[in-house]
Structures are given as structure tokens and as C-alpha cells.
Scaffold this active site. Structure first.
Site, PDB file in Angstrom:
ATOM      1  N   GLU A  22       0.963  -1.240   0.048  1.00 55.06           N
ATOM      2  CA  GLU A  22       0.030   0.012  -0.020  1.00 55.06           C
ATOM      3  C   GLU A  22       0.949   1.312   0.256  1.00 55.06           C
ATOM      4  OE1 GLU A  22      -1.878   1.064   3.782  1.00 55.06           O
ATOM      5  OE2 GLU A  22      -1.484  -1.075   4.265  1.00 55.06           O
ATOM      6  N   HIS A  51      -2.210  -9.624  12.395  1.00 57.63           N
ATOM      7  CA  HIS A  51      -1.586  -8.635  11.987  1.00 57.63           C
ATOM      8  C   HIS A  51      -1.253  -7.801  13.103  1.00 57.63           C
ATOM      9  CE1 HIS A  51      -1.031  -4.837  10.048  1.00 57.63           C
ATOM     10  NE2 HIS A  51      -2.286  -4.179  10.498  1.00 57.63           N
ATOM     11  N   CYS A  67      -3.482  -3.488   4.732  1.00 57.86           N
ATOM     12  CA  CYS A  67      -2.348  -4.429   4.944  1.00 57.86           C
ATOM     13  C   CYS A  67      -3.140  -5.889   4.634  1.00 57.86           C
ATOM     14  CB  CYS A  67      -2.567  -4.461   6.745  1.00 57.86           C
ATOM     15  SG  CYS A  67      -1.801  -2.902   7.111  1.00 57.86           S
TER      16      CYS A  67
END
Ligand code: HMG
Length: 393
Positions: free
Chosen positions: A80, A234, A112
Site C-alpha cells: 500500500e 496482523h 494491510c
């Protein structure tokens, strides 16, 4: 049924790092807010001659180190922090590491989450072509801006994995829970170098999507909490993962577990993240590298639950089982060397790196030399990025 999944896994971090104690001092904040409130110790920082391409090429070069490159017919680049609206950053990596011309290359974006999307895209391909391999690279630089609340949760890194049939590290399982919702918790318009974020709202969504995706995954797989030995999340900041995991334990009615058992589910997966910071698309898989590299116990045959979250948002829950003999395919020493070789920056050096402006006039501009890996961004020329490889690094 044929096993498909992760055959090799290597990451790259730049040679510079900021201890959050220096950031706390510069911002007049108690360092314990970072060290214990966020669970973050340091953050990786790129010098001007490193970007998502150089980091990705370094990680990829390691991930393919013992491979027949002609088997790799697909390179999926998740990021990103794109450097071009049209050309996929993976094309530079394809060239820098010498992949064959018969190869598909594409860049994927969804905050993400896109590394996980890339992973899922590769699996049916590998079932159809079990003699082929896919190179997946996730590379990002997290930027919120000097003096912003998100500043201490910046970081950067690249993670590369070769995906294959009969993988050496982890076999992925087919069931998944997936949720997409149109929310504005974190975004970066094209005209900005830094993300905009609603920090508290994003953390709430992270938690809410964990519950939703887990529920789906559980229903589809028929597996429960105690079918999994370890969990990777994450990791925007390690403390959020600790909170999320405690919440997860609670919703599964396992509050009676001893605190150290709960800690053990996630402790090793958070080690590298505490030293690197948020690396967006790479972060979940750096968590996996951290777990596999750091765990003293033999993880062969153990099932890992994975929670992937990308703001905006798409979230997914899935699982994988560690293969026996996995340790022989790890890149542990290299990872530890990369983390140990890093040069600590003063606050002013960090601010100078952070504020570097790439010229936009189309002229020829050499980029100042700093310590890098095998690859560096050498110059800008006619609006093009020119990379170079050190022959003898
Ligand atoms: P913040 O305002 O910096 O921190 O936001 P805070 O005021 O919430 O404090 C954090 C914790 O430190 C609190 O603990 C404080 O009590 C504690 P809690 O109440 O939460 O348990 N604290 C202290 N502890 C010890 N000693 C002290 C002290 N002072 C305070 N002296 C936030 C934190 C993470 C929200 C912020 O850094 C931020 O906005 N970061 C960016 C967004 C983010 O990371 N969001 C996470 C979920 S969204 C996501 O994961 C997607 C993402 O990766 C992007 C993508 O998908 O591409 C971000």
C-alpha cells in the site's frame, strides 16, 4: 489431497532503526506509553536510497536462494506504499533478482490485507500446476507523519515467500472466514505521502472483524479454539494483538486458562514486530517468521490460526499446519543478523531521513548513499527510478 502452502519465508529490514525512547523524549511523552502501552520498542526506518522495491528485492533474493527460478511463473507484489500508479513494483523485483521472462507479475492493494489476498490467489493455481511456484512479496513503509498519534506505530519491512505444492514450512488449509465492510478507519489519498487514520476506531474495527471472521471460519472448518496451538495476528502494535487475543480467549470461553498459556499462544510471533514496527502487508507474515524462528518447541504438526486485517476494510481468518522438518527451510540466522546489524538513529537523523523529498522535476538526481542491502535506489532520471545491485555484497 495435495498440500499447498509456504515453502520458504524471508524478510528484509533496512539498516537503520529508531529506539522509541528517543521519540518519546523528543515528543515529551513517557516512554512506557510506547514500551508497555503499545508494546513497541523500536521502529525500522528507510534511508532515502531504500524503498519498497529494494526491500522487496532483498527479501525475494533470499526466499528463492535454493530454487530453480524457471519454476516461478508468478510474482504477486502486495503493498500500500506504491511508487507508481501504472507500473507494478514487482516488475523491478522480477528484473533485479533475475526471474525468467515467462512470468506473470502484478501488484495488489487493499491496505494491510493484500498479502493474504495474494496468498489465497496462489493456492488454486498451485493445485492446478503443482510443479510451478509462486513468489509472493509484501513490502511497505508505514508513514503517519512527524508528531502525529500514529508516529510510534510506523515501521517498514519486506517479506517474501515462495508458495508451492508440498511446501517445506506450512500447509495452508482451505477453510476461511472473510468479511468486507466499507469503513473509513485508515486511508491515504493519492496526493498524500502519509496515511490518515482514526486510531481508536481502527482498533475497534480490528477487534470486531476478528470476531466475525473467526465465527465464519469456525463454522466452515468445524475447528474450535483448542484445535490451534499458536496464533499469528496482523500487528500494527503488539499491545493491540495481546488485547485482541485476550478478547478472543474470552469469546471462546477459555478464560480459565492460565495467563502464561495464553501468552505462549502469541509471544514468539510478536518478537520481530516489537523491533520493526508496523510493516503493513508484511506484518502478519513477519509474525509467522518470528514464531517459527523463535519457538524453542518443535512446531511440527501444530496448527496456527491467522488473523489478517486491512483497514477500509477486509479481514480474513484462516489456518495452516507446520510441516515436519520445517526448521531446515528457515532463514533464522539471516533474520537475526539483519536485526542485529542495524544502526541506531538519533531523533534528528530519523527526522532528516523521514523528511527527504524525492525531486519531481524529471531531472537526473543521484540519491545519497547510505547503508543498504544488495539493492539500492541509485537515482531518479526522467521521472524513472533507477535501481542498482551490488555485485559483491
Ligand atoms: P494513542 O492515542 O497513541 O495511545 O493510540 P493511547 O492513548 O490509546 O494509549 C495506548 C495505551 O498506552 C493505553 O492503554 C494507555 O493507557 C497506555 P489501553 O488503555 O489501550 O490499555 N499508556 C501507558 N502505559 C504505560 N505507561 C504510560 C502510558 N501512557 C499511556 N505512561 C493507536 C494508539 C494504536 C490507536 C495509535 O498509535 C494509532 O492511531 N496508530 C495507527 C493506527 C493503528 O495502528 N490502528 C490499529 C488497528 S487498524 C490496523 O491494524 C490497520 C493498519 O495496519 C493499516 C492497514 O491496514 O494498512 C493500521
Amino acid at each position: 489431497m495435495l498440500d499447498v502452502g509456504i515453502d520458504t519465508l524471508s524478510f528484509y529490514v533496512p539498516a537503520y532503526v529508531l529506539d522509541l525512547a528517543l521519540l518519546a523524549e523528543a515528543r515529551g511523552i513517557d516512554v512506557n506509553k510506547f514500551y508497555s502501552g503499545l508494546g513497541q520498542l523500536k521502529m525500522a526506518v528507510t534511508p532515502p536510497d531504500e524503498d519498497i522495491v529494494t526491500m522487496a528485492a532483498n527479501a525475494a533474493q533470499r526466499a528463492v536462494r535454493d530454487m530453480d527460478l524457471t519454476q516461478i511463473e508468478m510474482l504477486l507484489f502486495a503493498t500500500e506504499s506504491g511508487i507508481d500508479q501504472s507500473k507494478a513494483a514487482g516488475i523491478y523485483v522480477h528484473d533485479l533478482i533475475g526471474l525468467p521472462k515467462r512470468c506473470r507479475v502484478i501488484e495488489l492493494k487493499q491496505a494491510c490485507y493484500s498479502g493474504t489476498m495474494a496468498l489465497q490467489l496462489a493456492l488454486p493455481y498451485l493445485h492446478a500446476y503443482p510443479h510451478k511456484k509462486v513468489l509472493l512479496v509484501a513490502s511497505d513503509i508505514a508513514r503517519y507523519g512527524l508528531g502525529t498519534t500514529g508516529e510510534s506505530s510506523q515501521g517498514c519491512a519486506a517479506l517474501a515467500m515462495v508458495l508451492s505444492a508440498n511446501p517445506r514450512l506450512l500447509a495452508l488449509e482451505p477453510e476461511y472466514g472473510i468479511v468486507t465492510e466499507n469503513v473509513m478507519d485508515f486511508w491515504r489519498p493519492n496526493y498524500r505521502n502519509e496515511a490518515l487514520v482514526e486510531g481508536k476506531y481502527s482498533s475497534k474495527l480490528y477487534m470486531a472483524m476478528l470476531e466475525k471472521t473467526w465465527q465464519q471460519y469456525q463454522e466452515l472448518s468445524g475447528r474450535g479454539f483448542d484445535d490451534h496451538s499458536y496464533y499469528c495476528y496482523h500487528t500494527p502494535v503488539p499491545r493491540l494483538v495481546e488485547k485482541a487475543h485476550h478478547h478472543f480467549v474470552k469469546i471462546n470461553n477459555y478464560q480459565h486458562l492460565q495467563a502464561d498459556v495464553i501468552t505462549q499462544h502469541i509471544r514468539d510471533s510478536l518478537e520481530y514486530g516489537r523491533q520493526i514496527g508496523n510493516s503493513y502487508t508484511a506484518s502478519l507474515y513477519i509474525g509467522l517468521a518470528s514464531l517459527l524462528d523463535s519457538a524453542v518447541a518443535d512446531l511440527s504438526g501444530k496448527r496456527i490460526g491467522f488473523y489478517s486485517y486491512g483497514s477500509g476494510c477486509v479481514a480474513e481468518y484462516f489456518s495452516g499446519v507446520v510441516r515436519s522438518g520445517y526448521r531446515q527451510a528457515l532463514d533464522t540466522q539471516h533474520h537475526q543478523r539483519l536485526l542485529q546489524r542495524r544502526q541506531p538513529l538519533s531523533y534528528d537523523e530519523y527526522a532528516t531521513f523521514y523528511s527527504f523529498q524525492y525531486p519531481e522535476d524529471g531531472g537526473t538526481h543521484a540519491i545519497p548513499h547510505h547503508q543498504t542491502g544488495l539493492f539500492r535506489l541509485a537515482r531518479l532520471e526522467g521521472h524513472k527510478r533507477i535501481y542498482e545491485k551490488y555485485a559483491n555484497s
